[in-house]
Design an enzyme around this catalytic site. Structure first.
Site, mmCIF file in Angstrom:
data_model
loop_
_atom_site.group_PDB
_atom_site.id
_atom_site.type_symbol
_atom_site.label_atom_id
_atom_site.label_comp_id
_atom_site.label_asym_id
_atom_site.label_seq_id
_atom_site.Cartn_x
_atom_site.Cartn_y
_atom_site.Cartn_z
ATOM 1 N N CYS A 6 0.896 -1.160 0.000
ATOM 2 C CA CYS A 6 0.000 0.000 0.000
ATOM 3 C C CYS A 6 0.928 1.201 0.000
ATOM 4 O O CYS A 6 1.556 1.491 1.019
ATOM 5 C CB CYS A 6 -0.914 0.051 1.218
ATOM 6 S SG CYS A 6 -1.877 1.583 1.229
ATOM 7 N N CYS A 11 -0.428 4.095 2.565
ATOM 8 C CA CYS A 11 -0.414 3.943 4.016
ATOM 9 C C CYS A 11 -0.177 2.480 4.367
ATOM 10 O O CYS A 11 0.933 1.992 4.246
ATOM 11 C CB CYS A 11 -1.689 4.474 4.644
ATOM 12 S SG CYS A 11 -3.204 4.016 3.774
ATOM 13 N N SER A 12 -1.201 1.773 4.788
ATOM 14 C CA SER A 12 -0.971 0.404 5.240
ATOM 15 C C SER A 12 -2.185 -0.479 4.988
ATOM 16 O O SER A 12 -2.451 -1.389 5.761
ATOM 17 C CB SER A 12 -0.636 0.401 6.724
ATOM 18 O OG SER A 12 -1.669 1.047 7.434
ATOM 19 N N CYS A 13 -2.930 -0.222 3.915
ATOM 20 C CA CYS A 13 -4.112 -1.021 3.614
ATOM 21 C C CYS A 13 -3.711 -2.486 3.454
ATOM 22 O O CYS A 13 -2.719 -2.792 2.798
ATOM 23 C CB CYS A 13 -4.793 -0.518 2.350
ATOM 24 S SG CYS A 13 -5.360 1.181 2.530
HETATM 25 FE FE FE Z 1 -3.234 2.061 2.952
#
Ligand code: FE
Length: 201
Positions: free
Chosen positions: A109, A112-114
Site C-alpha cells: 500500500c 499507508c498500510s491497507c
Molecule cells: Fe493504505
C-alpha cells in the site's frame, strides 16, 4: 527508533515517541467520549489472536486442492473468501492474484498500510514502513532479493497497490511433491509473507 545511538538526552522510557503520541490521542478521544477503550482493545485482541494468516492459509490450501474453488477465488475473491467465514473490515473488496511461472505478484500500500485483515490479520511493521512502500514499486526485484526471493528474469513481477477499496491476496504456487497432502497439511505450508508476495513456498 529504539536502537539509534544515544546522541541526545531523551529519557529512556520503553515507549517510542509514536507510542506516546498514540496514547495521548487515545486519552483525548476517550475523555471527549468519541471512543471506548474497551472496544478498541476488543478489536485489537480479535485481530491479534483470532484473525490472522491462518485464515488466508486455509483459503490458499482450498484453492490448491479444489479447482472449482480456485476458479471462484480468482473470479470473485470476496465471495469465495466469505464462503469460508472470513469477512469484515478491510476485507470488503478482495482480489486474489495467482503466482505462476510467468508472473509473480507482490502487494503493497504505497499510501499507508491497507491490508486484508480478515485473511491476514494485522500488517507486519515492515509492510507499513516508508522504505517498503516506496521501494516495492520502484525496484520490486531488489526488494524481493532483500527478502531472500530471487526469481528468474523471465518471471514478470507485478506489484499491486492496495487502496481503501481493494485489498489483495497472493495465491502462491503450490510446491511440488504435495499431491498427497490434506488441506490442513497444505495450509500449514502457507506463510503470511507468501500471501503478500514477499516469500515463496
Ligand atoms: Fe493504505
Amino acid at each position: 527508533m529504539t536502537s539509534h545511538s544515544h546522541d541526545h538526552d531523551h529519557d529512556h522510557s520503553t515507549l517510542s515517541e509514536m507510542d506516546v503520541r498514540v496514547r495521548a490521542l487515545e486519552a483525548l478521544l476517550t475523555q471527549k467520549g468519541y471512543i471506548d477503550p474497551a472496544g478498541i482493545d476488543r478489536i485489537i485482541e480479535t485481530y491479534e489472536n483470532e484473525v490472522g494468516p491462518h485464515n488466508g492459509a486455509q483459503v490458499v490450501a482450498k484453492a490448491w486442492a479444489e479447482p472449482d474453488f480456485k476458479a471462484w477465488l480468482l473470479q470473485d475473491a470476496t465471495a469465495a473468501i466469505a464462503s469460508l467465514g472470513f469477512t469484515g473490515r478491510q476485507g470488503e473488496h478482495m482480489v486474489a492474484v495467482e503466482n505462476t511461472t510467468d508472473q509473480h505478484n507482490m502487494v503493497v500500500c504505497t499510501l499507508c498500510s491497507c491490508y486484508p485483515w480478515p485473511v491476514l490479520g494485522l500488517p507486519p511493521v515492515w509492510y507499513k514502513s516508508a522504505a517498503y512502500r516506496s521501494r516495492a514499486v520502484l525496484e520490486p526485484r531488489k526488494v524481493l532479493a532483500d527478502f531472500g526471493v530471487v526469481l528468474p528474469e523471465s518471471t514478470h513481477i507485478r506489484v499491486w497497490d492496495s487502496t481503501a477499496e481493494v485489498r489483495y491476496l497472493v495465491l502462491p504456487k503450490r510446491p511440488a511433491g504435495t499431491d498427497n497432502l490434506s488441506q490442513t497439511a497444505l495450509a500449514a505450508l502457507v506463510t503470511r509473507d507468501a500471501m503478500i508476495g514477499t516469500a515463496l513456498i
